[in-house]
Structures are given as structure tokens and as C-alpha cells.
Write a protein that holds these residues in place. Structure first.
Motif, PDB file in Angstrom:
ATOM      1  N   GLU A 262      20.441  35.464  32.207  1.00 26.32           N
ATOM      2  CA  GLU A 262      19.221  36.145  32.932  1.00 26.32           C
ATOM      3  C   GLU A 262      19.370  36.386  34.222  1.00 26.32           C
ATOM      4  O   GLU A 262      18.752  36.012  35.277  1.00 26.32           O
ATOM      5  CB  GLU A 262      18.240  34.908  32.923  1.00 26.32           C
ATOM      6  CG  GLU A 262      17.885  34.542  31.469  1.00 26.32           C
ATOM      7  CD  GLU A 262      16.832  33.031  31.355  1.00 26.32           C
ATOM      8  OE1 GLU A 262      16.304  32.966  32.371  1.00 26.32           O
ATOM      9  OE2 GLU A 262      17.143  32.399  30.052  1.00 26.32           O
ATOM     10  N   ARG A 263      20.627  36.965  34.310  1.00 27.95           N
ATOM     11  CA  ARG A 263      21.032  37.578  35.787  1.00 27.95           C
ATOM     12  C   ARG A 263      20.425  38.877  35.985  1.00 27.95           C
ATOM     13  O   ARG A 263      20.130  39.701  35.309  1.00 27.95           O
ATOM     14  CB  ARG A 263      22.493  37.765  35.783  1.00 27.95           C
ATOM     15  CG  ARG A 263      23.070  38.310  36.968  1.00 27.95           C
ATOM     16  CD  ARG A 263      23.023  37.205  37.970  1.00 27.95           C
ATOM     17  NE  ARG A 263      23.869  37.510  39.258  1.00 27.95           N
ATOM     18  CZ  ARG A 263      23.249  37.818  40.432  1.00 27.95           C
ATOM     19  NH1 ARG A 263      21.903  37.984  40.444  1.00 27.95           N
ATOM     20  NH2 ARG A 263      23.917  37.999  41.675  1.00 27.95           N
ATOM     21  N   ASP A 264      19.737  38.996  37.351  1.00 30.56           N
ATOM     22  CA  ASP A 264      19.216  40.396  37.757  1.00 30.56           C
ATOM     23  C   ASP A 264      20.242  41.330  37.906  1.00 30.56           C
ATOM     24  O   ASP A 264      20.813  41.415  38.889  1.00 30.56           O
ATOM     25  CB  ASP A 264      18.370  40.136  39.179  1.00 30.56           C
ATOM     26  CG  ASP A 264      17.567  41.295  39.562  1.00 30.56           C
ATOM     27  OD1 ASP A 264      17.844  42.309  38.999  1.00 30.56           O
ATOM     28  OD2 ASP A 264      16.638  40.920  40.540  1.00 30.56           O
ATOM     29  N   VAL A 404      32.680  34.433  40.030  1.00 26.28           N
ATOM     30  CA  VAL A 404      31.975  34.392  38.963  1.00 26.28           C
ATOM     31  C   VAL A 404      30.733  33.790  38.964  1.00 26.28           C
ATOM     32  O   VAL A 404      29.421  34.204  38.493  1.00 26.28           O
ATOM     33  CB  VAL A 404      33.011  33.544  37.973  1.00 26.28           C
ATOM     34  CG1 VAL A 404      32.279  33.089  36.688  1.00 26.28           C
ATOM     35  CG2 VAL A 404      34.427  33.977  37.769  1.00 26.28           C
ATOM     36  N   ALA A 405      30.712  33.010  40.023  1.00 25.16           N
ATOM     37  CA  ALA A 405      29.145  32.095  40.245  1.00 25.16           C
ATOM     38  C   ALA A 405      28.383  33.234  40.886  1.00 25.16           C
ATOM     39  O   ALA A 405      27.089  33.274  40.247  1.00 25.16           O
ATOM     40  CB  ALA A 405      29.539  30.916  41.483  1.00 25.16           C
ATOM     41  N   TRP A 406      28.688  33.912  41.780  1.00 25.39           N
ATOM     42  CA  TRP A 406      27.919  35.191  42.256  1.00 25.39           C
ATOM     43  C   TRP A 406      27.619  36.129  40.996  1.00 25.39           C
ATOM     44  O   TRP A 406      26.181  36.425  40.959  1.00 25.39           O
ATOM     45  CB  TRP A 406      28.688  35.697  43.236  1.00 25.39           C
ATOM     46  CG  TRP A 406      28.053  37.210  43.782  1.00 25.39           C
ATOM     47  CD1 TRP A 406      26.604  37.410  44.057  1.00 25.39           C
ATOM     48  CD2 TRP A 406      28.737  38.418  44.235  1.00 25.39           C
ATOM     49  NE1 TRP A 406      26.288  38.919  44.392  1.00 25.39           N
ATOM     50  CE2 TRP A 406      27.698  39.188  44.345  1.00 25.39           C
ATOM     51  CE3 TRP A 406      29.912  38.779  43.980  1.00 25.39           C
ATOM     52  CZ2 TRP A 406      28.151  40.625  44.944  1.00 25.39           C
ATOM     53  CZ3 TRP A 406      30.272  39.995  44.692  1.00 25.39           C
ATOM     54  CH2 TRP A 406      29.366  40.896  44.971  1.00 25.39           C
ATOM     55  N   LEU A 407      28.392  36.750  40.376  1.00 26.66           N
ATOM     56  CA  LEU A 407      27.979  37.663  39.297  1.00 26.66           C
ATOM     57  C   LEU A 407      27.281  36.907  38.330  1.00 26.66           C
ATOM     58  O   LEU A 407      26.544  37.813  37.776  1.00 26.66           O
ATOM     59  CB  LEU A 407      29.493  38.299  38.941  1.00 26.66           C
ATOM     60  CG  LEU A 407      30.179  39.036  39.894  1.00 26.66           C
ATOM     61  CD1 LEU A 407      31.095  39.863  39.175  1.00 26.66           C
ATOM     62  CD2 LEU A 407      29.418  39.938  40.678  1.00 26.66           C
ATOM     63  N   CYS A 408      27.277  35.736  37.835  1.00 28.58           N
ATOM     64  CA  CYS A 408      26.672  35.044  36.768  1.00 28.58           C
ATOM     65  C   CYS A 408      25.431  34.533  37.257  1.00 28.58           C
ATOM     66  O   CYS A 408      24.628  33.994  36.556  1.00 28.58           O
ATOM     67  CB  CYS A 408      27.282  34.127  36.015  1.00 28.58           C
ATOM     68  SG  CYS A 408      29.012  34.667  35.047  1.00 28.58           S
ATOM     69  N   GLY A 409      25.157  34.379  38.533  1.00 24.92           N
ATOM     70  CA  GLY A 409      24.049  33.757  39.154  1.00 24.92           C
ATOM     71  C   GLY A 409      24.058  32.387  38.839  1.00 24.92           C
ATOM     72  O   GLY A 409      22.827  32.000  38.398  1.00 24.92           O
ATOM     73  N   LEU A 410      25.185  31.614  38.946  1.00 26.56           N
ATOM     74  CA  LEU A 410      25.230  30.189  38.722  1.00 26.56           C
ATOM     75  C   LEU A 410      25.123  29.263  40.205  1.00 26.56           C
ATOM     76  O   LEU A 410      25.389  30.155  41.027  1.00 26.56           O
ATOM     77  CB  LEU A 410      26.530  29.743  38.237  1.00 26.56           C
ATOM     78  CG  LEU A 410      26.899  30.655  36.922  1.00 26.56           C
ATOM     79  CD1 LEU A 410      28.298  30.470  36.369  1.00 26.56           C
ATOM     80  CD2 LEU A 410      25.840  30.275  35.919  1.00 26.56           C
TER      81      LEU A 410
END
Length: 428
Positions: A262-264, A404-410
Motif C-alpha cells: 500500500e505504498r504511494d 528499504v523502509a523509505w521505499l516500502c513505506g515502513l
RNA sequence: UCCUCGAUAGCUCAAUGGCAGAGCAUUCGGCUGUUAACCGAAGGGUUGUAGGUUCGAGACCCACUCGAGGAGCCA
């Protein structure tokens, strides 16, 4: 019977095939069982109708439990009801191995429980998507450097001393002396770039600090390029092109995974050069304008990074910090500031890159080592690099897990690495 | 290391100082199109540990253990 993977299902419409998979969920309706299957390549539903299978097979489909491994044979049918566009009209179901009381049910769980079952949690669709994005990020990093004339030079994990002198390291017995787990390969890459021109290392990094935040692990992966005859501005050019490439590769190849998470995606599509570049002094001005009273001369914390990054919808590069807040090896620029750069990811994901131009003058470097009360003897080989044909050179380090956290929106880096190592977690 | 919050069924959570509860999971029954399926029933508890206050504590007090979020440090 033709054994296939779910990812290839579209090539077998109306053909009879066999799948080997795990059952991740099941629904039943009297004479129908809906088996939700996953095989690592995708997910698909198999429909077991009482009229189409033997009594034994129907009874097995009724009893089969979550996360059992199964072999399902049936006909591939096109259907709009399924996300994948197909389902299996089952004619046979065989149990490979059952599964008793699988702990992770299709319901909410807390982070502690999930971390305790990390080895099983990885099977869930979101975690699998994160692993895939991580893989694509790492592949993109290797491709980028390969396409830009870099040579991979592995840095050691066991080191005799701290690289930067400040952070807390893990100490370990090394025969009759002490060794420390590497906190950075940078100093070794400075040696390597004098051999191959453009070098990079990519490996695990260890920090023994008792950090307990969403952005910290004790063991994390870092990629560190180092380039001879490069200055701070060329370093920023490289960092910018590098990050753009990684993000766009993920957007191009990981759309289904980003949708699962559900990443923008539009926010990532926007990550194109040029990225904003501001000096430390300009960053201080932004902070003061926004009511944060960090004095000029002090380093930024997470709050400050977030405030600054809010001003931009792309990663922002903050360069030329005061010398006093940076490590001894940074070169002093003409304006008296350190020739360094930090890249802050948007959306509050914090610092993903730290780097800069290194001091190439042996006298200035020696003065900094003494000024910071470091032992010159431990840096003798590093000082050698300045004795024999020293050249301007620069590089940076990018933290994989924060990327990874940024690109996955975690919201936490613990989900970005298969088996995270945290202050209070060494298992599984 | 510091600050804040928390710990009750396998999991996620309820319970004015007065009988220990629900949903999911499990087991059993029902349903030919389910999408965290649904409907009915059953089993499941030393309320984190150790003290204390009270006629009575899951709740209040003290200590400890563990967890979550944040700070510092950093990527």
C-alpha cells in the motif's frame, strides 16, 4: 502431470496442471472448499467441488490446516473474481506435510509476537513483498556500480580498531588480542580507490550502541563507494544519480510488491534529479523559520532532519556542516566547513546517506587525529595513503535498511531485514 | 543510559475496588462462489514475578522482569 509455478499460470488456461504450494488460508461452503495457495512465485485459489473429486480428497480438503504443504492438480480456469485472473478447478489434492496450530493466524498480531516468529512471519504476503523490494534495491546498487566502472572490493569484518573513533563497537576475542566488528569499510575503500579508481564495498556493519529507535539495528548493511580524484560536488552528483537509479528501478520492477505494501507509488515516481541541495547554514535558517532553535554549530537530530525534509518532496542533500560535528577524516572546505554531505529521505525517513571529501593532506590529517585524541599508531596504514601519491577523493555510505523502509513505506527498520539484530533481539 | 506507556485465554483486546469477558484461532455441526467468508455449539485462565494496602485487588502502592514508543548517538 505438468508441474508449474503460480507465476506461469497464465500460460496454461484450460490445461490440467499440478502445483506444489502452501495453504495460507481456506474457506468452505458445504460442498465447496476454497484453498488459498502460495508457492513463493504468487498466490492463487484452488476450488475443490464435492462433485469433482473423490470422497477422500474432499475430506482431506476439509481437514487441511493453515500452512500445510500440498500438491494440487486441476484445470486452470480464467475468472475475473480472482486478482491473478485465474483459479484452479481441482481434481486432486495431496498432502505433502501437515501443519499443527500455526501461530500466525489471519488476524492482527503485535510486533513482539511477530518478531518472536520472524522465521514464519517471513511467509506472509507483506513480508515477502519487503524481501523482494530489498532484493531489487541490492541488485540495483550492484548494477549501478557495475555500469559506472566501479570494482567491488570487500572490506574486512574483523578490524583492529574503530574506524571513526566515536561509536561503540562489538568486541570479540581474536586469538591473543581483541578484534572489533566493522562499523564501516570506508577507510579500506580509501586504500582501494587508489588501486582501482572507483571502488565500493557492500556488507554488514555493526554498532554496539544502545539505540532503541525505529531507525536503528545493531547489524545492518551498508554500501560504500569511494572514488579517487573526486570532490564534494562530484560526490553529490554521484549520490543523486545513484539514489534516483535505485528508486526508479524499484518503481519499474516492484509495482506489485509496492501495491501489496500500500505504498504511494506516485511519491517514488517523483524521485528524479535534480535533488535539492542546501548548505548547513541554509538548513539552520529553515529550522529557525519553523520555530526550531538549534544553534548554528550543533548537529541535527531526528526531529531537525524531519523538519528540513518536510520542505521538500525529494531527498535533500545538506552539505558543509561545521567541522566540529563530523569525523576526523573530512576535508575542510575553503569556507572553513567540512566538505561533507548528508542525504535526508523525504516523508520523515531520515538520513540515508552520509559522506564527503576526505582530507588528503597528511599534516592536516595528523593534526585532526591528535585534536580528537585518537592514537596515530592505529592509523599508520591510513596515513600511508597520504604519503604515496595522495589525491583528492570522496565517497559516501548508504544504509540499506533505511532505504528499504523509505521505499516500502515502513515505520520501523526491523521489518526491512530478514532476521533483524536489535539491542534486545538476537533470535531467531 | 534516560523519559513515557504497557503486560489478562494460543493471538488481538475488554472488564466503577465486588461472579474472568469478546473476536479470531482450535474442535464439532451447517451452507454450491467464499475473498481477514458466514451461521450455531464446545473446550480453553495461578490476570508477567515477588511483596504490600483492603472485608475484598486484574484494577491501588513498592520492587523487579519483559515489551512498545521516543531521546541521545548514528546509517
Amino acid at each position: 502431470m505438468k508441474k508449474i509455478f503460480i507465476a506461469d499460470i497464465k500460460n496454461y488456461e484450460n490445461q490440467e496442471i499440478t502445483l506444489q504450494a502452501w495453504l495460507y488460508n481456506k474457506r468452505s461452503s458445504g460442498k465447496l472448499h476454497f484453498l488459498q495457495l502460495r508457492d513463493g512465485t504468487g498466490e492463487i485459489q484452488a476450488v475443490v467441488f464435492k462433485g469433482n473429486v473423490s470422497e477422500d480428497v474432499f475430506a482431506l480438503a476439509d481437514k487441511i490446516t493453515q500452512e500445510s504443504s500440498v500438491e494440487v492438480t486441476g484445470t486452470v480456469k480464467k475468472t475475473d473474481r480472482a486478482k491473478i485472473g485465474f483459479e484452479i478447478d481441482a481434481t486432486d489434492v495431496k498432502l505433502i506435510c501437515g501443519s499443527e496450530d500455526y501461530p500466525i493466524t489471519p488476524k492482527e498480531h503485535g510486533p513482539h509476537f511477530l518478531m518472536e516468529h520472524r522465521h514464519l512471519w517471513l511467509r506472509s504476503l507483506k513480508q515477502k513483498a519487503i524481501l523482494r523490494v530489498r532484493h531489487r534495491i541490492i541488485k540495483s546498487i550492484r548494477d549501478f556500480f557495475d555500469n559506472h566502472g566501479f570494482t567491488l572490493v570487500d572490506a574486512p569484518i574483523f578490524t583492529p580498531n574503530a574506524c571513526e573513533g566515536s561509536t561503540t563497537l562489538f568486541e570479540t576475542d581474536y586469538f591473543d588480542q581483541k578484534a572489533y566488528l566493522s562499523q564501516s569499510g570506508q577507510l579500506y575503500m580509501e586504500a582501494a580507490c587508489a588501486a582501482v579508481g572507483k571502488a565500493y564495498c557492500f556488507g554488514p556493519t555493526f554498532r554496539a550502541e544502545k539505540s532503541k529507535t525505529r531507525r536503528h539495528l545493531t547489524e545492518f548493511w551498508m554500501v560504500e563507494p569511494e572514488v579517487a580524484f573526486m570532490d564534494i560536488f562530484e560526490d553529490m552528483d554521484l549520490a543523486e544519480e545513484f539514489v534516483e537509479y535505485i528508486v526508479q528501478q524499484v518503481v519499474e520492477h516492484c509495482r506489485p510488491e509496492l501495491e501489496t505494501l500500500e505504498r504511494d507509488i506516485s511519491k517514488l515516481e517523483n524521485i528524479k534529479r535534480p535533488f535539492p541541495r542546501i548548505s548547513y547554514d541554509e538548513a539552520i535558517e529553515i529550522l529557525h523559520k519553523k520555530g526550531n532553535d538549534t544553534p548554528n554549530g550543533e548537529d541535527f537530530g531526528g526531529d531537525e532532519e524531519t523538519l528540513i525534509s518536510e520542505e521538500f518532496d525529494k531527498p535533500v542533500m545538506i552539505h558543509h556542516y561545521p567541522m566540529s560535528v563530523k569525523a576526523f577524516y573530512f576535508k575542510q572546505a575553503e569556507n572553513g566547513k567540512a566538505a561533507c554531505v548528508d542525504m535526508i529521505a523525504p516523508e520523515g525517513y531520515g538520513e540515508i546517506i552520509g559522506g564527503g571529501q576526505r582530507e588528503e593532506d597528511i599534516d592536516k590529517l595528523m593534526a585532526k587525529i591528535k585534536e580528537q585524541n585518537l592514537n596515530p599508531e592505529t592509523f599508520d596504514w591510513y596515513l600511508d595513503l597520504r604519503k604515496y601519491g595522495s589525491v583528492p577523493h570522496a565517497g559516501f555510505g548508504l544504509g540499506i535498511e533505511r532505504t528499504v523502509a523509505w521505499l516500502c513505506g515502513l515505520s520501523h527498520v526491523r521489518e526491512t531485514i530478514p532476521f533483524p539484530r536489535l539491542m534486545d533481539r538476537l533470535k531467531p
